[in-house]
Scaffold this motif. Structure first.
Motif, PDB file in Angstrom:
ATOM      1  N   LEU A   1       8.055   8.089 -15.374  1.00  0.00           N
ATOM      2  CA  LEU A   1       8.883   6.879 -15.349  1.00  0.00           C
ATOM      3  C   LEU A   1       8.959   6.272 -13.952  1.00  0.00           C
ATOM      4  O   LEU A   1       8.863   5.057 -13.785  1.00  0.00           O
ATOM      5  N   VAL A   2       9.138   7.127 -12.950  1.00  0.00           N
ATOM      6  CA  VAL A   2       9.197   6.626 -11.573  1.00  0.00           C
ATOM      7  C   VAL A   2       7.858   6.019 -11.177  1.00  0.00           C
ATOM      8  O   VAL A   2       7.811   4.930 -10.576  1.00  0.00           O
ATOM      9  N   GLY A   3       6.756   6.690 -11.513  1.00  0.00           N
ATOM     10  CA  GLY A   3       5.432   6.163 -11.187  1.00  0.00           C
ATOM     11  C   GLY A   3       5.150   4.833 -11.867  1.00  0.00           C
ATOM     12  O   GLY A   3       4.648   3.901 -11.237  1.00  0.00           O
ATOM     13  N   VAL A   4       5.497   4.736 -13.141  1.00  0.00           N
ATOM     14  CA  VAL A   4       5.278   3.479 -13.873  1.00  0.00           C
ATOM     15  C   VAL A   4       6.181   2.380 -13.313  1.00  0.00           C
ATOM     16  O   VAL A   4       5.745   1.239 -13.129  1.00  0.00           O
ATOM     17  N   GLY A   5       7.430   2.718 -13.036  1.00  0.00           N
ATOM     18  CA  GLY A   5       8.362   1.717 -12.505  1.00  0.00           C
ATOM     19  C   GLY A   5       7.931   1.186 -11.148  1.00  0.00           C
ATOM     20  O   GLY A   5       7.890  -0.033 -10.925  1.00  0.00           O
ATOM     21  N   LEU A   6       7.602   2.083 -10.222  1.00  0.00           N
ATOM     22  CA  LEU A   6       7.161   1.640  -8.900  1.00  0.00           C
ATOM     23  C   LEU A   6       5.818   0.920  -8.973  1.00  0.00           C
ATOM     24  O   LEU A   6       5.606  -0.073  -8.274  1.00  0.00           O
ATOM     25  N   GLY A   7       4.926   1.423  -9.810  1.00  0.00           N
ATOM     26  CA  GLY A   7       3.627   0.759  -9.969  1.00  0.00           C
ATOM     27  C   GLY A   7       3.772  -0.644 -10.521  1.00  0.00           C
ATOM     28  O   GLY A   7       3.117  -1.579 -10.049  1.00  0.00           O
ATOM     29  N   ALA A   8       4.655  -0.818 -11.498  1.00  0.00           N
ATOM     30  CA  ALA A   8       4.894  -2.155 -12.056  1.00  0.00           C
ATOM     31  C   ALA A   8       5.516  -3.078 -11.022  1.00  0.00           C
ATOM     32  O   ALA A   8       5.179  -4.262 -10.943  1.00  0.00           O
ATOM     33  N   LEU A   9       6.406  -2.536 -10.213  1.00  0.00           N
ATOM     34  CA  LEU A   9       7.031  -3.346  -9.158  1.00  0.00           C
ATOM     35  C   LEU A   9       5.995  -3.792  -8.136  1.00  0.00           C
ATOM     36  O   LEU A   9       5.988  -4.954  -7.717  1.00  0.00           O
ATOM     37  N   VAL A  10       5.122  -2.894  -7.747  1.00  0.00           N
ATOM     38  CA  VAL A  10       4.073  -3.253  -6.779  1.00  0.00           C
ATOM     39  C   VAL A  10       3.122  -4.280  -7.380  1.00  0.00           C
ATOM     40  O   VAL A  10       2.762  -5.254  -6.718  1.00  0.00           O
TER      41      VAL A  10
ATOM     42  N   ASN B   1      -2.579  -5.539  -0.472  1.00  0.00           N
ATOM     43  CA  ASN B   1      -1.186  -5.609  -0.898  1.00  0.00           C
ATOM     44  C   ASN B   1      -0.817  -4.547  -1.921  1.00  0.00           C
ATOM     45  O   ASN B   1       0.260  -4.572  -2.481  1.00  0.00           O
ATOM     46  N   GLY B   2      -1.713  -3.621  -2.206  1.00  0.00           N
ATOM     47  CA  GLY B   2      -1.397  -2.501  -3.086  1.00  0.00           C
ATOM     48  C   GLY B   2      -1.598  -2.752  -4.560  1.00  0.00           C
ATOM     49  O   GLY B   2      -1.156  -1.949  -5.375  1.00  0.00           O
ATOM     50  N   LEU B   3      -2.251  -3.828  -4.926  1.00  0.00           N
ATOM     51  CA  LEU B   3      -2.426  -4.137  -6.346  1.00  0.00           C
ATOM     52  C   LEU B   3      -3.260  -3.066  -7.051  1.00  0.00           C
ATOM     53  O   LEU B   3      -2.902  -2.602  -8.137  1.00  0.00           O
ATOM     54  N   GLY B   4      -4.346  -2.635  -6.435  1.00  0.00           N
ATOM     55  CA  GLY B   4      -5.187  -1.591  -7.035  1.00  0.00           C
ATOM     56  C   GLY B   4      -4.440  -0.279  -7.177  1.00  0.00           C
ATOM     57  O   GLY B   4      -4.496   0.386  -8.212  1.00  0.00           O
ATOM     58  N   GLY B   5      -3.718   0.111  -6.133  1.00  0.00           N
ATOM     59  CA  GLY B   5      -2.930   1.343  -6.191  1.00  0.00           C
ATOM     60  C   GLY B   5      -1.808   1.255  -7.204  1.00  0.00           C
ATOM     61  O   GLY B   5      -1.470   2.241  -7.864  1.00  0.00           O
ATOM     62  N   GLY B   6      -1.215   0.078  -7.348  1.00  0.00           N
ATOM     63  CA  GLY B   6      -0.177  -0.109  -8.355  1.00  0.00           C
ATOM     64  C   GLY B   6      -0.706   0.039  -9.767  1.00  0.00           C
ATOM     65  O   GLY B   6      -0.054   0.629 -10.632  1.00  0.00           O
ATOM     66  N   LEU B   7      -1.905  -0.475 -10.004  1.00  0.00           N
ATOM     67  CA  LEU B   7      -2.520  -0.323 -11.323  1.00  0.00           C
ATOM     68  C   LEU B   7      -2.862   1.141 -11.604  1.00  0.00           C
ATOM     69  O   LEU B   7      -2.662   1.627 -12.720  1.00  0.00           O
TER      70      LEU B   7
ATOM     71  N   GLU C   1       0.938 -10.081  -3.674  1.00  0.00           N
ATOM     72  CA  GLU C   1       0.406 -11.434  -3.523  1.00  0.00           C
ATOM     73  C   GLU C   1      -1.089 -11.324  -3.293  1.00  0.00           C
ATOM     74  O   GLU C   1      -1.557 -10.541  -2.480  1.00  0.00           O
ATOM     75  N   GLY C   2      -1.833 -12.098  -4.000  1.00  0.00           N
ATOM     76  CA  GLY C   2      -3.278 -12.038  -3.856  1.00  0.00           C
ATOM     77  C   GLY C   2      -3.882 -11.105  -4.891  1.00  0.00           C
ATOM     78  O   GLY C   2      -3.202 -10.539  -5.737  1.00  0.00           O
ATOM     79  N   GLY C   3      -5.163 -10.918  -4.796  1.00  0.00           N
ATOM     80  CA  GLY C   3      -5.870 -10.098  -5.766  1.00  0.00           C
ATOM     81  C   GLY C   3      -6.229  -8.744  -5.211  1.00  0.00           C
ATOM     82  O   GLY C   3      -5.687  -8.292  -4.201  1.00  0.00           O
ATOM     83  N   LEU C   4      -7.152  -8.093  -5.900  1.00  0.00           N
ATOM     84  CA  LEU C   4      -7.628  -6.794  -5.445  1.00  0.00           C
ATOM     85  C   LEU C   4      -8.373  -6.959  -4.127  1.00  0.00           C
ATOM     86  O   LEU C   4      -9.102  -7.922  -3.928  1.00  0.00           O
TER      87      LEU C   4
ATOM     88  N   ARG D   1       0.834  -1.209   0.000  1.00  0.00           N
ATOM     89  CA  ARG D   1       0.000   0.000   0.000  1.00  0.00           C
ATOM     90  C   ARG D   1       0.864   1.252   0.000  1.00  0.00           C
ATOM     91  O   ARG D   1       0.564   2.218  -0.698  1.00  0.00           O
ATOM     92  N   LEU D   2       1.924   1.237   0.795  1.00  0.00           N
ATOM     93  CA  LEU D   2       2.812   2.396   0.860  1.00  0.00           C
ATOM     94  C   LEU D   2       3.504   2.635  -0.486  1.00  0.00           C
ATOM     95  O   LEU D   2       3.548   3.764  -0.982  1.00  0.00           O
ATOM     96  N   GLY D   3       4.020   1.575  -1.086  1.00  0.00           N
ATOM     97  CA  GLY D   3       4.687   1.703  -2.390  1.00  0.00           C
ATOM     98  C   GLY D   3       3.750   2.179  -3.474  1.00  0.00           C
ATOM     99  O   GLY D   3       4.093   3.033  -4.299  1.00  0.00           O
ATOM    100  N   ALA D   4       2.522   1.644  -3.478  1.00  0.00           N
ATOM    101  CA  ALA D   4       1.536   2.056  -4.478  1.00  0.00           C
ATOM    102  C   ALA D   4       1.125   3.506  -4.269  1.00  0.00           C
ATOM    103  O   ALA D   4       0.951   4.253  -5.237  1.00  0.00           O
TER     104      ALA D   4
END
Length: 140
Positions: free
Chosen positions: A89-98, A110-116, A103-106, A51-54
């Motif tokens: 670039l930083v936003g896309v890179g960190l978002g892709a990493l998250v 785990n920050g999957l929604g925020g990463g997207l 692990e798990g879904g939306l 969540r923090l990374g996203a």
């Protein structure tokens, strides 16, 4: 500056951006391939690393969109053309990493929604940065 030199510069920026995205995807792929059990959902008030990374990725990408929009609305200096590209670039890179390491879904926390969201907003920032760079090359 001639138009051919400006075109070469835009091509270099696009090539570097594409290479950076491929590198992030290539480094994140082994982490995404790691299959594990479905994790327990995080609590509503718990701030997990995902969540923090996203959140950081989305805020940085949003800064890029705002600066890029302002640079398109009125003429800006070099800072108005570089900030959206770097922030995107930083936003896309960190978002892709998250997204790759979540692990798990939306809804699991785990920050999957925020990463997207960070991926989409980062791509918008990159487009705005490219448009401002093209316009600054044409007028400058």
């Amino acid at each position: 500056m001639s138009s051919s030199a400006a075109l070469i510069s835009v091509r270099r920026v696009c090539a570097v951006a594409g290479a950076a995205l491929l590198m992030v995807a290539g480094l994140a792929a082994p982490a995404a391939a790691h299959a594990s059990a479905q994790p327990v959902a995080a609590g509503v008030t718990y701030l997990s690393a995902g969540r923090l990374g996203a959140s950081v990725a989305a805020v940085v990408a949003l800064i890029g969109v705002v600066v890029g929009g302002l640079a398109l609305a009125r003429p800006a200096g070099r800072l108005g053309t570089v900030v959206p590209l770097v922030a995107g670039l930083v936003g896309v890179g960190l978002g892709a990493l998250v997204v790759a390491t979540a692990e798990g879904g939306l809804g699991t926390g785990n920050g999957l929604g925020g990463g997207l969201v960070a991926l989409v907003v980062g791509l918008i920032a990159l487009v705005l940065g490219g448009l401002t760079l093209t316009r600054s090359r044409r007028t400058g």
